[in-house]
Design a protein around this motif. Structure first.
Motif, PDB file in Angstrom:
ATOM      1  N   LEU A 100       0.823  -1.213   0.000  1.00 47.67           N
ATOM      2  CA  LEU A 100       0.000   0.000   0.000  1.00 47.67           C
ATOM      3  C   LEU A 100       0.855   1.261   0.000  1.00 47.67           C
ATOM      4  O   LEU A 100       0.522   2.247  -0.683  1.00 47.67           O
ATOM      5  N   ILE A 101       1.961   1.262   0.742  1.00 45.74           N
ATOM      6  CA  ILE A 101       2.870   2.419   0.700  1.00 45.74           C
ATOM      7  C   ILE A 101       3.368   2.618  -0.726  1.00 45.74           C
ATOM      8  O   ILE A 101       3.353   3.739  -1.252  1.00 45.74           O
ATOM      9  N   PHE A 102       3.789   1.531  -1.341  1.00 44.75           N
ATOM     10  CA  PHE A 102       4.284   1.590  -2.715  1.00 44.75           C
ATOM     11  C   PHE A 102       3.200   2.083  -3.676  1.00 44.75           C
ATOM     12  O   PHE A 102       3.407   3.023  -4.443  1.00 44.75           O
ATOM     13  N   GLN A 103       2.025   1.438  -3.615  1.00 44.22           N
ATOM     14  CA  GLN A 103       0.982   1.728  -4.590  1.00 44.22           C
ATOM     15  C   GLN A 103       0.345   3.097  -4.371  1.00 44.22           C
ATOM     16  O   GLN A 103       0.052   3.821  -5.331  1.00 44.22           O
ATOM     17  N   LEU A 104       0.119   3.466  -3.121  1.00 41.75           N
ATOM     18  CA  LEU A 104      -0.496   4.776  -2.862  1.00 41.75           C
ATOM     19  C   LEU A 104       0.443   5.910  -3.247  1.00 41.75           C
ATOM     20  O   LEU A 104      -0.014   6.992  -3.658  1.00 41.75           O
ATOM     21  N   THR A 105       1.749   5.678  -3.135  1.00 40.45           N
ATOM     22  CA  THR A 105       2.703   6.688  -3.605  1.00 40.45           C
ATOM     23  C   THR A 105       2.544   6.889  -5.101  1.00 40.45           C
ATOM     24  O   THR A 105       2.561   8.031  -5.600  1.00 40.45           O
ATOM     25  N   VAL A 106       2.400   5.774  -5.829  1.00 43.05           N
ATOM     26  CA  VAL A 106       2.146   5.856  -7.277  1.00 43.05           C
ATOM     27  C   VAL A 106       0.876   6.653  -7.549  1.00 43.05           C
ATOM     28  O   VAL A 106       0.851   7.572  -8.381  1.00 43.05           O
ATOM     29  N   ASN A 107      -0.197   6.318  -6.832  1.00 42.13           N
ATOM     30  CA  ASN A 107      -1.493   6.936  -7.092  1.00 42.13           C
ATOM     31  C   ASN A 107      -1.505   8.426  -6.755  1.00 42.13           C
ATOM     32  O   ASN A 107      -2.022   9.252  -7.515  1.00 42.13           O
ATOM     33  N   VAL A 108      -0.954   8.759  -5.575  1.00 47.88           N
ATOM     34  CA  VAL A 108      -0.939  10.173  -5.177  1.00 47.88           C
ATOM     35  C   VAL A 108      -0.065  10.989  -6.125  1.00 47.88           C
ATOM     36  O   VAL A 108      -0.429  12.107  -6.536  1.00 47.88           O
ATOM     37  N   ALA A 109       1.091  10.434  -6.512  1.00 48.87           N
ATOM     38  CA  ALA A 109       1.978  11.144  -7.438  1.00 48.87           C
ATOM     39  C   ALA A 109       1.294  11.344  -8.788  1.00 48.87           C
ATOM     40  O   ALA A 109       1.408  12.423  -9.406  1.00 48.87           O
ATOM     41  N   ALA A 110       0.564  10.325  -9.247  1.00 56.05           N
ATOM     42  CA  ALA A 110      -0.139  10.445 -10.532  1.00 56.05           C
ATOM     43  C   ALA A 110      -1.217  11.514 -10.467  1.00 56.05           C
ATOM     44  O   ALA A 110      -1.368  12.337 -11.377  1.00 56.05           O
ATOM     45  N   VAL A 111      -1.998  11.512  -9.378  1.00 56.37           N
ATOM     46  CA  VAL A 111      -3.069  12.501  -9.229  1.00 56.37           C
ATOM     47  C   VAL A 111      -2.484  13.920  -9.141  1.00 56.37           C
ATOM     48  O   VAL A 111      -2.963  14.856  -9.797  1.00 56.37           O
ATOM     49  N   LEU A 112      -1.429  14.096  -8.337  1.00 54.99           N
ATOM     50  CA  LEU A 112      -0.823  15.423  -8.178  1.00 54.99           C
ATOM     51  C   LEU A 112      -0.237  15.921  -9.501  1.00 54.99           C
ATOM     52  O   LEU A 112      -0.406  17.096  -9.879  1.00 54.99           O
ATOM     53  N   THR A 113       0.454  15.025 -10.198  1.00 55.55           N
ATOM     54  CA  THR A 113       1.069  15.414 -11.476  1.00 55.55           C
ATOM     55  C   THR A 113       0.006  15.809 -12.490  1.00 55.55           C
ATOM     56  O   THR A 113       0.138  16.833 -13.193  1.00 55.55           O
ATOM     57  N   CYS A 114      -1.052  15.028 -12.586  1.00 57.33           N
ATOM     58  CA  CYS A 114      -2.119  15.312 -13.559  1.00 57.33           C
ATOM     59  C   CYS A 114      -2.986  16.488 -13.134  1.00 57.33           C
ATOM     60  O   CYS A 114      -3.671  17.082 -13.972  1.00 57.33           O
ATOM     61  N   PHE A 115      -2.986  16.832 -11.850  1.00 59.72           N
ATOM     62  CA  PHE A 115      -3.769  17.967 -11.378  1.00 59.72           C
ATOM     63  C   PHE A 115      -2.990  19.285 -11.513  1.00 59.72           C
ATOM     64  O   PHE A 115      -3.498  20.298 -12.018  1.00 59.72           O
ATOM     65  N   ILE A 116      -1.710  19.267 -11.100  1.00 57.47           N
ATOM     66  CA  ILE A 116      -0.913  20.496 -11.109  1.00 57.47           C
ATOM     67  C   ILE A 116      -0.466  20.852 -12.526  1.00 57.47           C
ATOM     68  O   ILE A 116      -0.376  22.038 -12.893  1.00 57.47           O
ATOM     69  N   GLY A 117      -0.200  19.822 -13.369  1.00 61.39           N
ATOM     70  CA  GLY A 117       0.256  20.062 -14.741  1.00 61.39           C
ATOM     71  C   GLY A 117      -0.644  21.027 -15.509  1.00 61.39           C
ATOM     72  O   GLY A 117      -0.165  22.029 -16.056  1.00 61.39           O
ATOM     73  N   PRO A 118      -1.956  20.761 -15.561  1.00 62.63           N
ATOM     74  CA  PRO A 118      -2.850  21.687 -16.281  1.00 62.63           C
ATOM     75  C   PRO A 118      -2.837  23.095 -15.693  1.00 62.63           C
ATOM     76  O   PRO A 118      -2.988  24.082 -16.432  1.00 62.63           O
ATOM     77  N   LEU A 119      -2.674  23.216 -14.393  1.00 65.21           N
ATOM     78  CA  LEU A 119      -2.647  24.545 -13.775  1.00 65.21           C
ATOM     79  C   LEU A 119      -1.411  25.324 -14.199  1.00 65.21           C
ATOM     80  O   LEU A 119      -1.416  26.565 -14.233  1.00 65.21           O
ATOM     81  N   LEU A 120      -0.335  24.580 -14.540  1.00 62.84           N
ATOM     82  CA  LEU A 120       0.902  25.239 -14.969  1.00 62.84           C
ATOM     83  C   LEU A 120       0.974  25.417 -16.478  1.00 62.84           C
ATOM     84  O   LEU A 120       1.954  25.938 -17.000  1.00 62.84           O
ATOM     85  N   GLY A 121      -0.074  24.924 -17.181  1.00 55.91           N
ATOM     86  CA  GLY A 121      -0.132  25.185 -18.616  1.00 55.91           C
ATOM     87  C   GLY A 121      -0.026  23.977 -19.508  1.00 55.91           C
ATOM     88  O   GLY A 121       0.008  24.116 -20.731  1.00 55.91           O
TER      89      GLY A 121
END
Length: 868
Positions: free
Chosen positions: A668-689
């Motif tokens: 779960l530590i491994f997988q949730l890190t993947v999931n949170v990183a994916a969500v953050l990257t896909c969320f912040i990316g559009p905000l930065l252009g």
């Protein structure tokens, strides 16, 4: 008495009226039913919702065919492995049971002839003939002869019960009292004697049958099921919130950029793209490898445990074993050896020995005749046959001292077998043609008062003086009684009428504490498991065994009898339960009550047992440990069968269960890190252009590869002894702790920063020597996959060294190498399908360097946590 038995006509009529002697079999779930029930798993249900959404998007042309197929395959594998594993374990157990049942026969008198028939064919009214070694096929009343019965299958005690016909037809007795002298019970075993009984009840109406039906009660959810239910809710909430945030981010970026769609179709396309990414995030937020991981773990650990004499019958019992906080353990056969053994030999001068090796040949011969010839058991071809448990213990002592060849029963003149009223057995024996001696063996209170002389270790007869043996040895007798020893006196005289006998010796017999059980109990206590011994023995015996086993250590430890337990309310028992160590003279109802009370306090309850009387409590407990030598009813009720009846094997089950839970948390530590990183990257990316940082296909490849392969990697983690130093995980505790979330968030933030830095931080962009968008996004994809792979090493351990014990999990090494190779192939050959370009060697090195940084970042976090 002439016994004619039933006629063929009677048999059919009685069978129609009262039914057969066959016990109702507990119907288990079929493989198909297990598969269907598996879809109720919280994680599987979320994946089913995601599958439906993906199918709708595919129908609209907004998703590739392999996206819903990937989720479907993950569901089938995860659910199928668990169902198949549990089904195969049950088949193994049932095969052993059917093989044993096919061999069971009963000897009955029918049409004036003695016949041997299958146990299932016995009917009410049958007259059954009993001999030593027979298992009683039904409940009934003794009508002829006398037998000693081992009733441990029903009451857990090794001491035999004496059974004989009532003197008068109207003699009263209580069939619910197993110690009554007239009634015999199905499932118990004849140890000595022979006789006949008439069956009064058969099949499910026997005491054995009634108890076997009680085990069909439904069990409550396992601790892991409770925790995964909570996690499923948390993850779904995270996924939905993340999806809404991404949609909002994309729309907000479009709004503030001033570049709006020109028409309704343009707006529709924008919204569909945003929703597609959002749905993908929801899918990525769900660790679909978790059900697969639990299935793989249960299967792998079950196979390992089988080598350690532990058969996992019900697959969820394994993970529950790791969470046990209180264990109610049977005494006989689990903490003790389950059979009587000679512990010590004492002579009239007070000296005592563990064997007869230091005795003279003359003294040894007296012991051999007094304890070996005056004995109801027989030694034949390396086996001890017949006799009661005491006689078998004496014969084993002689066999261990290589003295059985000196037992010569051809010189026997007369023999009077043991009588429960006289409490002695006796023989007249020719020591030589001119010397006939009388030998008496029995309870000390019946023998010692007659002894005025004793034999020393050299075989010389000594005088007690003006005292009897009883007076001289009184202190020793009291001491042995406090050690729960059963004492037996052996004496001899010139003839049966003599009241001046010579004491050969006092023999101390006991059901010994297993040496390995003492260490195992200590290990369980160190692991935070409260061990409570529940036994039918008297209080003094139970306390002596408990002290020797390490259960009672101080004055705060509480010992209760069944009567004392009955006098207390449930609330009073809850108040003292943490200090409870022993319950003596326990009844089956006591065990069930203790399980219920402990569960109300939210303990995770383990119960051991081997008899039919233990079955209801085994079923009600969160995990029931049935003994391999126990009854089939107990095994059916239990979740785990301990094939060697050893308490240390229970500790192994706890260790394997904890290893499994640790592996799930690592995953779960491994997988949730993947999931949170994916969500953050896909969320912040559009905000930065940048609307699309990681494409839908890239996210699905990351998710499927990491979920499935990581499940295999973490499913092979070794069982470490250090896990037994941890305290049990509370039943209601979240599976994801605050410390785990801190690790997840720090790792995810680092991965998000380096990935977005490749796109938006100029010094980092410059390391790649290119400003081409597709090339940089290819570097992001490569860096993301490598970073989460390196983070897999961090998740393996809470210690500073992320590579410790790595050599004990070769699967982990192979999987991580496989992921590195896989991501290289994806980036190098993915092309337009994956929206990537091949990277140069320099770019690969930069990606690897950035990704590897996640390891020292986590080592620093662990060091700071340790320092705090």
């Amino acid at each position: 008495m002439t016994l004619t038995g039933l006629s063929s006509k009677d048999i059919e009529e009685l069978r129609r009226k009262y039914g057969t002697n066959k016990l109702t079999q507990l119907e288990g779930e079929s493989l198909w039913q297990k598969l269907l029930n598996g879809f109720r798993d919280p994680m599987i249900m979320i994946l089913l919702v995601a599958l439906v959404v993906q199918l709708v998007l595919f129908a609209m042309g907004q998703a590739e065919w392999f996206e819903p197929v990937g989720i479907f395959v993950a569901i089938i594998i995860a659910n199928g492995v668990a169902a198949y594993s549990e089904n195969s374990q049950e088949h193994k157990a049932n095969a052993l049971k059917e093989e044993a049942e096919a061999l069971e026969r009963a000897k009955v008198v029918r049409d004036s002839c003695l016949q041997e028939i299958p146990v299932d064919d016995v009917v009410q009214g049958d007259i059954v003939y009993l001999q030593a070694g027979d298992k009683i096929p039904a409940d009934g009343l003794m009508i002829e002869g006398r037998v000693q019965i081992d009733q441990s299958a029903l009451n857990g005690e090794t001491e035999e019960a004496d059974k004989f016909p009532p003197a008068q037809d109207n003699d009263s007795y209580d069939i619910n009292d197993l110690l009554n002298n007239y009634y015999v019970y199905r499932g118990t075993i004849v140890c000595a004697g022979e006789g006949y009984f008439t069956t009064k009840v058969t099949g499910d109406r026997t005491l054995f049958g009634k108890m076997s039906l009680e085990v069909q009660e439904k069990q409550r959810e396992t601790p892991l099921q409770v925790k995964l239910g909570k996690l499923a809710h948390q993850i779904s909430t995270f996924g939905y919130v993340g999806a809404i945030a991404i949609i909002a981010g994309i729309l907000a970026k479009t709004f503030f950029s001033g570049v709006w769609p020109e028409d309704i179709l343009g707006w529709g396309r924008l919204i569909i793209d945003a929703v597609t990414v959002a749905v993908t995030i929801i899918v990525c937020a769900v660790p679909e490898g978790l059900p697969m991981l639990t299935s793989i773990l249960l299967s792998l650990q079950s196979l390992k445990m089988a080598k350690d004499n532990v058969l996992v019958r019900k697959i969820n019992g394994l993970e529950t074993a790791g969470s046990i906080s209180i264990l109610f353990s049977d005494k006989t056969g689990t903490i003790t050896e389950g059979k009587l053994s000679v512990v010590e030999l004492a002579l009239g001068d007070g000296s005592h020995y563990t064997d007869v090796k230091s005795f003279s040949r003359k003294a040894i011969r007296y012991f051999t005749v007094g304890a070996g010839v005056n004995n109801g058991a027989t030694y034949s071809q390396g086996n001890i046959v017949g006799g009661n448990s005491t006689d078998r213990a004496l014969l084993k002592m002689l066999a261990d001292n290589q003295l059985v060849d000196e037992i010569d029963k051809t010189r026997l003149e007369t023999s009077v077998p043991f009588d429960s009223e006289r409490k002695v057995s006796s023989i007249t024996y020719w020591m030589d043609p001119e010397d006939s001696r009388y030998f008496l063996k029995g309870a000390p209170e019946q023998v010692l008062g007659l002894c005025h002389y004793y034999i020393d270790k050299d075989g010389v007869e000594r005088d007690f003086g003006d005292k009897t043996a009883d007076e001289v040895l009184n202190g020793y007798i009291n001491k042995q009684a406090s050690r729960s020893m059963r004492l037996l006196a052996v004496a001899m005289g010139s003839n049966p009428d003599s009241d001046h006998l010579t004491l050969i010796g006092l023999i101390s017999i006991r059901d010994n504490v297993r040496k390995e059980a003492v260490e195992a109990i200590s290990a369980a206590q160190s692991a935070g498991v409260q061990v409570v011994m529940v036994t039918g023995d008297r209080k003094e015996t139970a306390m002596a065994i408990a002290r020797e086993a390490g259960l009672i250590r101080n004055d705060q430890d509480i010992v209760l009898t069944s009567d004392e337990l009955k006098e207390k309310t449930d609330e009073e028992i809850k108040a003292i339960l943490p200090d409870l160590r022993v319950v003596s003279r326990a009844l089956p109802t006591d065990k069930s009550r203790l399980v219920k009370i402990a569960q109300e306090l939210d303990y995770v309850v383990g119960m051991t047992g081997d008899g039919v009387n233990d079955a209801p409590a085994l079923k009600k407990a969160d995990v029931g440990f049935a003994m391999g030598s126990g009854t089939e009813v107990a095994k059916e009720a239990g979740d785990i069968t301990i094939l060697d009846d050893n308490f240390s094997s229970i500790c192994k089950a706890i260790l394997y269960g904890r290893t499994m839970f640790k592996s799930i948390r690592k995953f779960l530590i491994f997988q949730l890190t993947v999931n949170v990183a994916a969500v953050l990257t896909c969320f912040i990316g559009p905000l930065l252009g940048e609307n699309v940082v990681l494409t839908v296909i890239q996210l699905l490849l990351i998710n499927l590869a990491m979920d499935t392969l990581a499940a295999i990697a973490y499913g092979s983690e070794p069982a470490l002894a250090e896990y037994m130093k941890d305290k049990p995980i509370p039943r209601q505790e979240n599976i994801v702790t605050g410390g785990m979330m801190t690790e997840v968030i720090i790792g995810a933030l680092y991965i998000t920063i380096i990935c977005l830095g490749i796109l938006f931080i100029e010094p980092i962009r410059a390391w790649f020597g290119s400003t081409d968008g597709v090339y940089l996004k290819s570097a992001v994809f490569a860096t993301f996959m490598m970073a989460i792979t390196f983070n897999g090493f961090n998740a393996r351990t809470e210690h500073l060294n992320p590579f410790e014990h790595l050599g004990r999990n070769t699967n982990f090494i192979l999987v991580m190498l496989g992921i590195f190779v896989m991501q290289f192939v994806f980036v190098t050959f993915g092309g337009e399908a994956l929206s990537v370009e091949s990277l140069s060697l320099n770019s690969w090195l930069v990606c690897a360097g950035l990704a590897f940084g996640v390891i020292p970042v986590d080592v620093l976090r662990k060091a700071m946590k340790k320092a705090a």
